[in-house]
Design a protein around this motif. Structure first.
Motif, PDB file in Angstrom:
ATOM      1  N   UNK A   1       0.754  -1.165   0.002  1.00  0.00           N
ATOM      2  CA  UNK A   1       0.051  -0.018   0.103  1.00  0.00           C
ATOM      3  C   UNK A   1       0.721   1.111  -0.005  1.00  0.00           C
ATOM      4  N   UNK A   2       1.909   1.199   0.795  1.00  0.00           N
ATOM      5  CA  UNK A   2       2.875   2.256   0.730  1.00  0.00           C
ATOM      6  C   UNK A   2       3.390   2.773  -0.510  1.00  0.00           C
ATOM      7  N   UNK A   3       3.812   1.579  -1.375  1.00  0.00           N
ATOM      8  CA  UNK A   3       4.345   1.791  -2.665  1.00  0.00           C
ATOM      9  C   UNK A   3       3.442   2.517  -3.777  1.00  0.00           C
ATOM     10  N   UNK A   4       2.016   2.088  -3.414  1.00  0.00           N
ATOM     11  CA  UNK A   4       0.969   2.641  -4.484  1.00  0.00           C
ATOM     12  C   UNK A   4       0.459   3.825  -3.635  1.00  0.00           C
ATOM     13  N   UNK A   5       0.966   4.372  -2.438  1.00  0.00           N
ATOM     14  CA  UNK A   5       0.361   5.496  -1.763  1.00  0.00           C
ATOM     15  C   UNK A   5      -1.129   5.168  -1.516  1.00  0.00           C
ATOM     16  N   UNK A   6      -1.276   4.285  -0.891  1.00  0.00           N
ATOM     17  CA  UNK A   6      -3.044   3.782  -0.525  1.00  0.00           C
ATOM     18  C   UNK A   6      -2.943   3.478   1.010  1.00  0.00           C
ATOM     19  N   UNK A   7      -4.123   3.536   1.700  1.00  0.00           N
ATOM     20  CA  UNK A   7      -4.279   3.319   2.865  1.00  0.00           C
ATOM     21  C   UNK A   7      -4.570   2.122   2.919  1.00  0.00           C
TER      22      UNK A   7
ATOM     23  N   UNK B   1     -11.046  -3.666   5.775  1.00  0.00           N
ATOM     24  CA  UNK B   1     -11.536  -4.426   4.696  1.00  0.00           C
ATOM     25  C   UNK B   1     -10.516  -5.034   3.868  1.00  0.00           C
ATOM     26  N   UNK B   2      -9.624  -4.574   3.664  1.00  0.00           N
ATOM     27  CA  UNK B   2      -8.473  -5.277   2.829  1.00  0.00           C
ATOM     28  C   UNK B   2      -7.686  -6.158   3.727  1.00  0.00           C
ATOM     29  N   UNK B   3      -7.736  -6.001   4.894  1.00  0.00           N
ATOM     30  CA  UNK B   3      -7.110  -7.212   5.547  1.00  0.00           C
ATOM     31  C   UNK B   3      -7.999  -8.242   6.059  1.00  0.00           C
ATOM     32  N   UNK B   4      -9.177  -8.076   6.121  1.00  0.00           N
ATOM     33  CA  UNK B   4     -10.336  -9.094   6.244  1.00  0.00           C
ATOM     34  C   UNK B   4     -10.284  -9.857   5.214  1.00  0.00           C
ATOM     35  N   UNK B   5     -10.554  -9.397   4.042  1.00  0.00           N
ATOM     36  CA  UNK B   5     -10.774 -10.229   2.624  1.00  0.00           C
ATOM     37  C   UNK B   5      -9.511 -10.584   2.150  1.00  0.00           C
ATOM     38  N   UNK B   6      -8.350 -10.377   2.590  1.00  0.00           N
ATOM     39  CA  UNK B   6      -7.049 -10.841   2.174  1.00  0.00           C
ATOM     40  C   UNK B   6      -6.637 -11.982   2.757  1.00  0.00           C
ATOM     41  N   UNK B   7      -6.937 -11.978   4.263  1.00  0.00           N
ATOM     42  CA  UNK B   7      -6.817 -12.945   5.157  1.00  0.00           C
ATOM     43  C   UNK B   7      -7.608 -14.271   4.930  1.00  0.00           C
TER      44      UNK B   7
END
Length: 578
Positions: A471-477, A481-487
């Motif tokens: 996320x830091x590379x693409x300057x995203x927060x 939701x990202x964690x829950x969906x990803x995990x």
């Protein structure tokens, strides 16, 4: 002519089975039957399939029946009536021949394909190449004891529940006992490391009995959960750790696997092997759900405090007491399996097996030439099996990292309470079941090796999805939701990946690792439990030393491990065409 054709086909099928059996009996250094039948059965252009396509013959029999039926109105003519009687007798012979042909076809495949193919590693099944035809028939005629079989599955379900029920409250319990929240990884990890130590003992003990080791496991689980529940009253972290160690020592998964392999009737084995995996997945989901509900209670009876932290221990204590009583009165060892004569025979078979080396297609040799002497073959593990066990280790390492780190990560990043963590872990377990069923269906239309690589790629992408540096590379927060969906995707992909990996591994197991105390099931259990312990230790160390970068430090190496696994599978890809 049709009857002669049926007899000729039956003779070919029977001859194929006997030739393969004779080959494997005489040439122990190159077992051929299972690999030949599995590989040819999946090749649409194989000559083997011509022995199993009965559509043309059935059409001829059907047409013959129609023609005979047309003569029914002419039965009053004596000559035709006599002729028809002869034709009816001939049709009976043809139908009997069809039944014998189908039985011979099923016997040829069932003897070699279905047993060692899909559940050898996961269920710890032994090789059947050493069995005579009489022993094979006796194995197929086993009688199932319902109480024992379902108590065996209940033990599996409750152990997985016991393993994961402490996950949501482990960080809270660690802090209450005066330790850092990251120490929750050690609390969880004491169980798999203890299970590693006890696995070999139970594997040997099941050569003599199933009931006695199951009862010992039950006693250890009762004592372990009692200590875990009392730790808060005595403010003793060591007591909680010792309780988790005893729970690990009481892990009976190796016993459960071997019980299915050695006692369940042949025709019921697929069902119970599938049920073994299914109840484990349900237990994984049921444990966190129980933890979420137990977190709502808070009362004390004498010196016994029952709340969200100690509740899992006392809840499982009660369940194991009930199951232990039922095992005492209802569980039965299979009759005749542990006779002295059989023990001697098993030892002779294991000794004979240990003297054979793994060569040919099973260890990646295209020409089937021997790769060394018997001693060398006994010492070396085939490369495809080594890569498969390494992949299994990585799978369990990431699974444990995803599950055991969830309470710590969600509390530090998103300020979640126990109830929310429990519901997340339960959702992960429940989604696994329909996904596994879907993967099972599409596996019949796709090669296992291709499906394995696709799932490995999905695991890699899921790991990247929960890494904050991306996320830091693409300057995203980085969001909840990202964690829950990803995990969730990561966990489900790992479970599906494990199922396909077990199917492949079961087809490349050498004979000397398919039976005995240190069999393939033992190796799989050791790889899985050591991976879980490694992940739990890593979570503790990372949580204490690098609290601000938990996700990155855990899952960046995970991406590297998965890539190495994908490269390893590509390296042995030609040998996985089974």
């Amino acid at each position: 002519d049709l009857l002669k054709l049926l007899l000729f086909l039956e003779l070919n099928v029977s001859g194929l089975r006997k030739i393969l059996k004779k080959h494997d009996k005489q040439i122990r250094k190159r077992l051929l039957a299972a690999h030949y039948l599995v590989s040819r059965a999946r090749n649409r252009y194989s000559y083997l399939l011509q022995l199993y396509h009965n559509e043309g013959i059935l059409a001829l029999v059907g047409s013959l029946n129609v023609i005979i039926d047309r003569f029914q109105p002419l039965r009053q003519i004596k000559s035709l009536e006599q002729r028809e009687d002869g034709q009816s007798e001939m049709m009976e012979k043809i139908n009997d021949s069809l039944v014998r042909l189908k039985a011979e076809q099923d016997r040829t495949l069932n003897d070699y394909v279905f047993m060692p193919s899909d559940f050898v590693l996961e269920a710890g099944m032994g090789s059947i190449d050493e069995l005579s035809e009489e022993e094979m028939e006796a194995m197929k005629k086993r009688k199932l004891d319902p109480w024992s079989a379902y108590l065996n599955l209940t033990s599996t379900f409750l152990y997985m529940t016991n393993y994961y029920i402490v996950g949501p409250t482990s960080t809270q319990y660690a802090k209450a006992l005066g330790s850092d929240a990251a120490f929750s990884g050690i609390i969880i990890g004491m169980t798999p490391i203890a299970a590693c130590l006890s696995c070999a003992v139970y594997s040997y003990w099941t050569n003599k009995s199933f009931k006695r080791p199951l009862l010992l496991c039950n006693v250890l689980l009762i004592a372990g959960n009692m200590l875990y529940g009392l730790a808060l009253e005595f403010d003793a972290l060591w007591m909680a750790l010792l309780g988790r160690v005893l729970i690990g020592l009481g892990g009976a998964r190796g016993i459960n696997r071997r019980y299915i392999a050695d006692t369940v009737p042949f025709q019921s084995r697929t069902f119970f092997s599938s049920a073994f995996v299914a109840v484990g997945a349900v237990g994984m989901a049921f444990g966190p759900v129980c933890a979420a509900f137990l977190n709502q209670i808070d009362f004390q009876i004498g010196v016994v405090k029952v709340n969200g932290m100690t509740g899992p221990g006392w809840f499982m204590f009660s369940l194991w007491v009930i199951v232990g009583i039922v095992i005492v009165f209802k569980f039965k060892d299979p009759p005749g399996r542990f006779l002295p004569g059989k023990t001697v025979k098993i030892k002779k078979m294991e000794k004979s097996s240990s003297q054979s080396s793994e060569i040919g297609l099973l260890n990646g040799s295209d020409d089937g030439a021997s790769c060394g002497s018997s001693d060398e073959g006994r010492r070396k593990m085939p490369l495809p099996l080594s890569v498969a066990l390494y992949s299994y280790f990585i799978n369990k390492l990431l699974t444990e990292a995803a599950v055991s780190s969830a309470p710590l990560i969600t509390s530090r990043y998103f300020d979640w309470d126990v109830t929310k963590v429990g519901m997340l872990m339960a959702a992960m377990g429940l989604i696994t079941l329909p996904v596994s069923m879907f993967v099972g269906k599409i596996s019949s239309k796709m090669e296992d090796r291709f499906l394995l690589q696709c799932l490995s790629g999905l695991v890699c992408v899921s790991c990247l999805a929960v890494i904050t540096e991306v996320n830091d590379i693409f300057d995203l927060t980085f969001s909840l939701y990202q964690y829950v969906i990803g995990i969730v995707i990561l966990f489900v992909a790992l479970q599906a990946h494990e199922g396909v990996l077990m199917s492949i591994t079961g087809k490349i197991i050498p004979s000397h690792l398919a039976k005995g105390t240190f069999n393939s099931g033992f190796l799989a259990t050791e790889a899985g439990t050591s991976a879980r312990f490694s992940a739990d230790i890593a979570i503790t160390l990372i949580g204490v030393g690098y609290s601000g970068h938990l996700l990155d430090i855990m899952f960046v190496p995970g991406v590297v491990f998965v890539l190495s696994m994908i490269i390893g599978i590509w390296h042995i890809y030609p040998y996985l065409d089974v």
